[in-house]
Design a protein around this motif. Structure first.
Motif, PDB file in Angstrom:
ATOM      1  N   THR A  28       0.833  -1.198   0.000  1.00  0.00           N
ATOM      2  CA  THR A  28       0.000   0.000   0.000  1.00  0.00           C
ATOM      3  C   THR A  28       0.873   1.255   0.000  1.00  0.00           C
ATOM      4  N   ALA A  29       1.958   1.214   0.777  1.00  0.00           N
ATOM      5  CA  ALA A  29       2.888   2.343   0.804  1.00  0.00           C
ATOM      6  C   ALA A  29       3.502   2.565  -0.577  1.00  0.00           C
ATOM      7  N   ALA A  30       3.786   1.470  -1.281  1.00  0.00           N
ATOM      8  CA  ALA A  30       4.351   1.580  -2.629  1.00  0.00           C
ATOM      9  C   ALA A  30       3.349   2.246  -3.570  1.00  0.00           C
ATOM     10  N   ARG A  31       2.079   1.882  -3.461  1.00  0.00           N
ATOM     11  CA  ARG A  31       1.051   2.508  -4.298  1.00  0.00           C
ATOM     12  C   ARG A  31       0.895   3.989  -3.955  1.00  0.00           C
ATOM     13  N   MET A  32       0.989   4.317  -2.667  1.00  0.00           N
ATOM     14  CA  MET A  32       0.879   5.712  -2.243  1.00  0.00           C
ATOM     15  C   MET A  32       2.004   6.558  -2.844  1.00  0.00           C
ATOM     16  N   SER A  36       7.754   0.818  -6.611  1.00  0.00           N
ATOM     17  CA  SER A  36       7.578  -0.616  -6.438  1.00  0.00           C
ATOM     18  C   SER A  36       7.630  -0.977  -4.950  1.00  0.00           C
ATOM     19  N   ALA A  37       7.101  -2.146  -4.624  1.00  0.00           N
ATOM     20  CA  ALA A  37       7.158  -2.629  -3.236  1.00  0.00           C
ATOM     21  C   ALA A  37       8.607  -2.838  -2.812  1.00  0.00           C
ATOM     22  N   GLN A  38       9.456  -3.260  -3.754  1.00  0.00           N
ATOM     23  CA  GLN A  38      10.870  -3.468  -3.436  1.00  0.00           C
ATOM     24  C   GLN A  38      11.538  -2.151  -3.052  1.00  0.00           C
ATOM     25  N   ALA A  39      11.114  -1.045  -3.639  1.00  0.00           N
ATOM     26  CA  ALA A  39      11.677   0.261  -3.275  1.00  0.00           C
ATOM     27  C   ALA A  39      11.350   0.584  -1.824  1.00  0.00           C
ATOM     28  N   ILE A  40      10.150   0.248  -1.376  1.00  0.00           N
ATOM     29  CA  ILE A  40       9.767   0.468   0.020  1.00  0.00           C
ATOM     30  C   ILE A  40      10.593  -0.433   0.935  1.00  0.00           C
ATOM     31  N   VAL A  65       5.582   7.563   5.421  1.00  0.00           N
ATOM     32  CA  VAL A  65       5.468   7.359   3.975  1.00  0.00           C
ATOM     33  C   VAL A  65       5.017   8.645   3.300  1.00  0.00           C
ATOM     34  N   GLU A  66       4.037   9.317   3.885  1.00  0.00           N
ATOM     35  CA  GLU A  66       3.514  10.546   3.297  1.00  0.00           C
ATOM     36  C   GLU A  66       4.521  11.689   3.349  1.00  0.00           C
TER      37      GLU A  66
END
Length: 90
Positions: A28-32, A36-40, A65-66
């Protein structure tokens, strides 16, 4: 529980309380962020985002994240050699 030598988050037991709205899954953080999820995952590994594990599920703090501002990436620019072209002859 004995330590197995791996790098883990501190275990605070059951005394720490989180508002569920303050936590988001890594996907979800990656979409925000539009990454990519890997970047998070890499941001968590580098300590840029705080990871919270609950029952084996990994969450990150929504406000981090924000508010996260990526730094300038790439190779730093420095005083290098100035390239000059030879003048064209007519």
């Amino acid at each position: 529980m004995p330590s197995n030598g791996c790098s883990c988050q501190p275990n605070y037991g059951h005394k720490v309380k989180f508002n569920p709205e303050d936590l988001v899954r890594q996907t979800t953080a990656a979409r925000m962020r539009g990454v990519s999820a890997q970047a998070i995952v890499r941001l968590v590994q580098r300590g840029k985002l705080t990871k919270v594990v609950i029952d084996g599920y990994t969450f990150v703090l929504r406000d981090e994240v924000e508010k996260f501002k990526p730094g300038v990436g790439g190779r730093p620019k420095g005083p290098g050699k100035k390239r000059t072209r030879p003048k064209k002859s007519k």
